[in-house]
Scaffold this motif. Structure first.
Motif: not given
Length: 120
Positions: A99-117
């Motif tokens: 859950a820590t791994q998934i939660g960290t991903w969710v909080s740090q990758h909230r927006f697309c790195g290419s388009c920002g959506s």
């Protein structure tokens, strides 16, 4: 190897199950532990970033509630993963580590790195 915890893809639209609440490398904990009835948590006014299915614990579906900031929940407190490591329940520790791994991903990758959506 124990079968108490198994990662799986779960649809957040399904009803019921349990949930763990994660924010800034800590989990919400009360006298019953770190697993909360998911429907009860949904009735609280939590600053939810995202809900994510994690898998099954003792055959029951478990979801992650990743919060934007730590919320005050009466009768509950926040505890880091390290403290869970020192307790006897290795299966719960494995679940919370995942859950820590998934939660960290969710909080740090909230927006697309290419388009920002916003990510979905």
């Amino acid at each position: 190897m124990s079968l108490r915890w198994q990662a799986a893809l779960l649809d957040p639209l399904m009803a019921g199950g349990w949930a763990v609440v994660h924010c800034r490398q800590q989990f919400l904990l009360d006298g019953n532990g770190a697993l909360f009835p998911r429907d009860w948590l949904k009735r609280l006014d939590l600053p939810l970033l995202r809900e994510q299915g994690l898998g099954h614990f003792d055959g029951e579906p478990v979801f992650l509630f990743e919060l934007d900031f730590p919320a005050d929940v009466p009768g509950a407190r926040w505890q880091g993963l390290r403290q869970f490591m020192q307790e006897d329940d290795r299966d719960l520790f494995r679940l919370l580590g995942y859950a820590t791994q998934i939660g960290t991903w969710v909080s740090q990758h909230r927006f697309c790195g290419s388009c920002g959506s916003p990510m979905q």
